[in-house]
Write an enzyme that holds these catalytic residues in place. Structure first.
Site, PDB file in Angstrom:
ATOM      1  CG  ASP A 107      -5.108   0.975   6.695  1.00 26.97           C
ATOM      2  OD1 ASP A 107      -4.883  -0.412   7.297  1.00 26.97           O
ATOM      3  OD2 ASP A 107      -5.571   1.363   6.884  1.00 26.97           O
ATOM      4  CB  SER A 108      -6.652  -3.007   3.127  1.00 26.95           C
ATOM      5  OG  SER A 108      -7.063  -1.712   2.225  1.00 26.95           O
ATOM      6  CG  LEU A 112      -0.095   1.565  -3.476  1.00 25.53           C
ATOM      7  CD1 LEU A 112      -0.069   2.593  -4.598  1.00 25.53           C
ATOM      8  CD2 LEU A 112       1.358   0.834  -2.521  1.00 25.53           C
ATOM      9  CE  LYS A 135      -2.952   2.710  10.507  1.00 31.53           C
ATOM     10  NZ  LYS A 135      -4.357   3.140  10.628  1.00 31.53           N
TER      11      LYS A 135
HETATM   12  C1  PRP Z   1      -5.953   6.930   2.150  1.00 32.00           C
HETATM   13  C2  PRP Z   1      -4.118   6.818   1.618  1.00 32.00           C
HETATM   14  C3  PRP Z   1      -4.210   5.890   0.524  1.00 32.00           C
HETATM   15  C4  PRP Z   1      -5.254   4.520   0.976  1.00 32.00           C
HETATM   16  C5  PRP Z   1      -4.382   3.671   1.713  1.00 32.00           C
HETATM   17  O1  PRP Z   1      -6.655   7.628   1.680  1.00 32.00           O
HETATM   18  O2  PRP Z   1      -3.619   8.275   0.819  1.00 32.00           O
HETATM   19  O3  PRP Z   1      -4.787   6.339  -0.419  1.00 32.00           O
HETATM   20  O4  PRP Z   1      -6.138   5.539   1.637  1.00 32.00           O
HETATM   21  O5  PRP Z   1      -5.606   2.618   2.098  1.00 32.00           O
HETATM   22  P1  PRP Z   1      -5.248   1.501   1.860  1.00 32.00           P
HETATM   23  O6  PRP Z   1      -4.147   0.450   1.827  1.00 32.00           O
HETATM   24  O7  PRP Z   1      -6.148   0.465   2.538  1.00 32.00           O
HETATM   25  O8  PRP Z   1      -6.335   1.140   0.147  1.00 32.00           O
HETATM   26  P2  PRP Z   1      -7.636   8.423   2.249  1.00 32.00           P
HETATM   27  O9  PRP Z   1      -8.664   6.938   1.005  1.00 32.00           O
HETATM   28  O10 PRP Z   1      -7.893   8.375   2.924  1.00 32.00           O
HETATM   29  O11 PRP Z   1      -8.055  10.056   0.576  1.00 32.00           O
HETATM   30  P3  PRP Z   1      -6.928  11.149   1.088  1.00 32.00           P
HETATM   31  O12 PRP Z   1      -5.574  10.954   1.201  1.00 32.00           O
HETATM   32  O13 PRP Z   1      -8.067  11.904   0.540  1.00 32.00           O
HETATM   33  O14 PRP Z   1      -7.062  11.306   2.914  1.00 32.00           O
END
Ligand code: PRP
Length: 188
Positions: A107-108, A112, A135
Protein backbone atom coordinates in the site's frame (compact mmCIF):
# COMPACT_ATOMS: atom_id res chain seq x y z
CA UNK A 1 -20.29 -13.32 11.73
CA UNK A 2 -22.16 -11.73 8.86
CA UNK A 3 -22.15 -13.26 5.43
CA UNK A 4 -19.78 -11.29 3.23
CA UNK A 5 -22.33 -11.23 0.41
CA UNK A 6 -24.18 -8.53 2.37
CA UNK A 7 -21.39 -6.00 1.81
CA UNK A 8 -19.47 -7.37 -1.17
CA UNK A 9 -19.48 -4.63 -3.82
CA UNK A 10 -17.71 -6.74 -6.43
CA UNK A 11 -15.30 -9.61 -6.90
CA UNK A 12 -12.17 -7.81 -8.04
CA UNK A 13 -10.08 -10.93 -8.72
CA UNK A 14 -11.70 -14.35 -8.95
CA UNK A 15 -10.30 -17.56 -7.53
CA UNK A 16 -9.51 -18.78 -11.04
CA UNK A 17 -7.70 -15.56 -11.96
CA UNK A 18 -5.69 -15.72 -8.74
CA UNK A 19 -4.63 -19.31 -9.26
CA UNK A 20 -3.74 -18.77 -12.91
CA UNK A 21 -1.55 -15.79 -12.07
CA UNK A 22 0.06 -17.52 -9.08
CA UNK A 23 0.98 -20.46 -11.29
CA UNK A 24 2.69 -18.07 -13.70
CA UNK A 25 4.54 -16.38 -10.84
CA UNK A 26 5.70 -19.72 -9.47
CA UNK A 27 6.99 -20.72 -12.88
CA UNK A 28 8.84 -17.43 -13.23
CA UNK A 29 10.46 -17.77 -9.81
CA UNK A 30 11.39 -21.40 -10.55
CA UNK A 31 13.14 -20.25 -13.71
CA UNK A 32 14.83 -17.20 -12.19
CA UNK A 33 16.20 -19.14 -9.22
CA UNK A 34 16.97 -22.47 -10.88
CA UNK A 35 20.67 -22.09 -10.03
CA UNK A 36 20.07 -20.97 -6.46
CA UNK A 37 21.57 -23.15 -3.74
CA UNK A 38 19.47 -21.92 -0.86
CA UNK A 39 16.26 -20.11 -1.83
CA UNK A 40 14.21 -18.88 1.13
CA UNK A 41 10.71 -17.42 0.97
CA UNK A 42 9.84 -15.16 3.88
CA UNK A 43 6.17 -14.54 4.49
CA UNK A 44 5.16 -11.43 6.41
CA UNK A 45 2.28 -12.43 8.62
CA UNK A 46 -0.57 -12.53 8.51
CA UNK A 47 -1.98 -11.44 5.18
CA UNK A 48 0.61 -13.23 3.06
CA UNK A 49 -0.16 -16.71 4.33
CA UNK A 50 -2.69 -17.75 1.68
CA UNK A 51 -0.49 -16.44 -1.11
CA UNK A 52 2.61 -18.13 0.26
CA UNK A 53 1.02 -21.55 0.55
CA UNK A 54 -0.38 -21.43 -2.98
CA UNK A 55 2.75 -19.86 -4.45
CA UNK A 56 5.16 -22.39 -2.94
CA UNK A 57 3.19 -25.23 -4.49
CA UNK A 58 3.87 -23.65 -7.89
CA UNK A 59 7.62 -23.30 -7.30
CA UNK A 60 9.22 -26.45 -8.58
CA UNK A 61 12.73 -26.00 -7.25
CA UNK A 62 13.93 -26.67 -3.68
CA UNK A 63 13.20 -23.85 -1.28
CA UNK A 64 12.60 -23.18 2.39
CA UNK A 65 10.01 -20.96 4.06
CA UNK A 66 10.11 -18.66 7.05
CA UNK A 67 7.72 -16.27 8.76
CA UNK A 68 8.03 -12.92 10.40
CA UNK A 69 5.49 -10.65 12.00
CA UNK A 70 5.71 -6.89 12.21
CA UNK A 71 3.38 -4.29 13.56
CA UNK A 72 3.31 -0.65 12.73
CA UNK A 73 2.85 2.32 14.98
CA UNK A 74 0.59 5.31 14.48
CA UNK A 75 -2.30 6.21 12.21
CA UNK A 76 -5.20 3.77 12.12
CA UNK A 77 -5.69 0.06 11.67
CA UNK A 78 -5.93 0.43 7.91
CA UNK A 79 -2.90 2.64 7.45
CA UNK A 80 0.73 2.23 8.32
CA UNK A 81 3.63 4.54 9.09
CA UNK A 82 7.34 4.14 8.63
CA UNK A 83 7.86 2.84 12.13
CA UNK A 84 7.61 -0.89 12.61
CA UNK A 85 8.24 -3.27 15.45
CA UNK A 86 9.22 -6.89 14.88
CA UNK A 87 6.84 -9.00 16.94
CA UNK A 88 8.13 -12.30 15.57
CA UNK A 89 11.60 -12.46 14.08
CA UNK A 90 13.06 -15.12 11.80
CA UNK A 91 14.45 -18.30 13.29
CA UNK A 92 16.84 -18.60 10.35
CA UNK A 93 20.11 -16.90 9.49
CA UNK A 94 19.65 -15.35 6.04
CA UNK A 95 23.32 -14.53 5.52
CA UNK A 96 24.38 -15.45 1.97
CA UNK A 97 20.94 -16.79 1.05
CA UNK A 98 18.64 -15.94 -1.83
CA UNK A 99 15.64 -14.37 -0.12
CA UNK A 100 12.23 -13.48 -1.51
CA UNK A 101 9.86 -11.54 0.72
CA UNK A 102 6.28 -12.62 0.10
CA UNK A 103 3.51 -10.10 0.75
CA UNK A 104 -0.22 -10.01 0.12
CA UNK A 105 -0.36 -6.29 -0.63
CA UNK A 106 1.81 -3.20 -0.84
CA UNK A 107 0.00 0.00 0.00
CA UNK A 108 2.07 2.98 1.22
CA UNK A 109 5.22 0.85 1.05
CA UNK A 110 6.30 1.73 4.60
CA UNK A 111 6.12 -1.82 5.96
CA UNK A 112 8.16 -3.31 3.18
CA UNK A 113 10.66 -0.48 3.11
CA UNK A 114 11.39 -0.96 6.81
CA UNK A 115 11.58 -4.76 6.54
CA UNK A 116 13.92 -4.53 3.55
CA UNK A 117 16.21 -2.11 5.37
CA UNK A 118 16.31 -4.38 8.39
CA UNK A 119 16.92 -7.61 6.45
CA UNK A 120 19.59 -6.01 4.27
CA UNK A 121 21.78 -5.55 7.33
CA UNK A 122 21.87 -9.35 7.69
CA UNK A 123 23.68 -9.60 4.37
CA UNK A 124 21.58 -12.01 2.27
CA UNK A 125 23.05 -12.97 -1.10
CA UNK A 126 20.00 -11.48 -2.78
CA UNK A 127 16.79 -9.91 -1.50
CA UNK A 128 13.70 -9.46 -3.67
CA UNK A 129 10.00 -8.82 -3.17
CA UNK A 130 7.04 -10.79 -4.46
CA UNK A 131 3.61 -9.30 -3.82
CA UNK A 132 0.24 -10.54 -4.92
CA UNK A 133 -1.34 -7.10 -4.99
CA UNK A 134 0.12 -3.67 -5.60
CA UNK A 135 -1.92 -0.55 -4.81
CA UNK A 136 0.63 1.46 -6.75
CA UNK A 137 -1.22 4.77 -6.62
CA UNK A 138 -1.07 4.77 -2.80
CA UNK A 139 2.72 4.51 -2.64
CA UNK A 140 4.42 6.99 -0.29
CA UNK A 141 7.85 5.41 -0.26
CA UNK A 142 9.49 3.72 -3.20
CA UNK A 143 10.21 0.00 -2.84
CA UNK A 144 11.82 -2.28 -5.42
CA UNK A 145 9.35 -5.05 -6.29
CA UNK A 146 10.45 -7.85 -8.59
CA UNK A 147 7.21 -9.82 -8.83
CA UNK A 148 3.70 -8.32 -8.86
CA UNK A 149 0.58 -10.43 -9.25
CA UNK A 150 -1.92 -7.67 -9.90
CA UNK A 151 -1.78 -3.89 -9.80
CA UNK A 152 -5.08 -2.81 -8.32
CA UNK A 153 -6.97 0.48 -7.90
CA UNK A 154 -7.33 2.22 -4.57
CA UNK A 155 -10.31 0.21 -3.35
CA UNK A 156 -10.93 -1.35 0.05
CA UNK A 157 -10.22 -5.01 -0.67
CA UNK A 158 -10.55 -8.15 1.42
CA UNK A 159 -10.32 -11.93 1.12
CA UNK A 160 -7.54 -14.31 0.11
CA UNK A 161 -5.44 -13.44 3.16
CA UNK A 162 -6.58 -9.85 3.52
CA UNK A 163 -8.81 -9.24 6.48
CA UNK A 164 -11.82 -7.15 7.22
CA UNK A 165 -11.58 -6.37 10.93
CA UNK A 166 -9.68 -9.65 11.35
CA UNK A 167 -12.20 -11.86 9.52
CA UNK A 168 -12.77 -13.13 5.98
CA UNK A 169 -9.13 -13.97 5.25
CA UNK A 170 -10.25 -17.42 4.17
CA UNK A 171 -12.18 -16.33 1.10
CA UNK A 172 -10.64 -17.72 -2.11
CA UNK A 173 -11.08 -14.46 -4.07
CA UNK A 174 -10.27 -10.75 -3.67
CA UNK A 175 -13.42 -8.74 -3.04
CA UNK A 176 -14.20 -5.05 -2.73
CA UNK A 177 -16.08 -3.85 0.34
CA UNK A 178 -19.16 -1.69 -0.03
CA UNK A 179 -18.18 0.52 2.88
CA UNK A 180 -21.64 2.03 3.31
CA UNK A 181 -23.26 -1.38 3.67
CA UNK A 182 -20.45 -2.72 5.82
CA UNK A 183 -20.58 0.27 8.14
CA UNK A 184 -24.36 0.26 8.32
CA UNK A 185 -24.37 -3.36 9.42
CA UNK A 186 -21.53 -2.80 11.87
CA UNK A 187 -23.55 -0.06 13.54
CA UNK A 188 -26.62 -2.27 14.03
C1 PRP B 1 -0.78 -5.23 5.43
C2 PRP B 1 0.02 -5.97 4.37
C3 PRP B 1 1.37 -5.32 4.43
C4 PRP B 1 1.04 -3.90 4.83
C5 PRP B 1 1.09 -3.02 3.63
O1 PRP B 1 -0.55 -5.80 6.66
O2 PRP B 1 0.09 -7.35 4.64
O3 PRP B 1 2.22 -5.93 5.36
O4 PRP B 1 -0.28 -3.88 5.38
O5 PRP B 1 0.84 -1.69 3.98
P1 PRP B 1 1.90 -0.54 3.69
O6 PRP B 1 2.46 -0.75 2.33
O7 PRP B 1 1.04 0.72 3.78
O8 PRP B 1 2.93 -0.57 4.77
P2 PRP B 1 -1.45 -5.45 7.94
O9 PRP B 1 -0.74 -4.39 8.76
O10 PRP B 1 -2.85 -5.15 7.50
O11 PRP B 1 -1.38 -6.80 8.81
P3 PRP B 1 -1.94 -8.27 8.45
O12 PRP B 1 -1.11 -8.77 7.30
O13 PRP B 1 -1.71 -9.05 9.69
O14 PRP B 1 -3.40 -8.15 8.09
Amino acid sequence: MRNYSEFLAEVLISEEELQTRIKEMGQQISEDYKDSKNLLLICILRGGVMFLTDLMRQIHIPHAIEFMAVSSYGLGARETTGQIRISHDLNTDIHDRDVILVEDIIDSGHTLSSVLDMLSTRKPKSLEVCTLLDKAERREVSVPVKYVGFTIPNKFVFGYGLDLDDYYRHLPFIGVVDENKYQAESDE
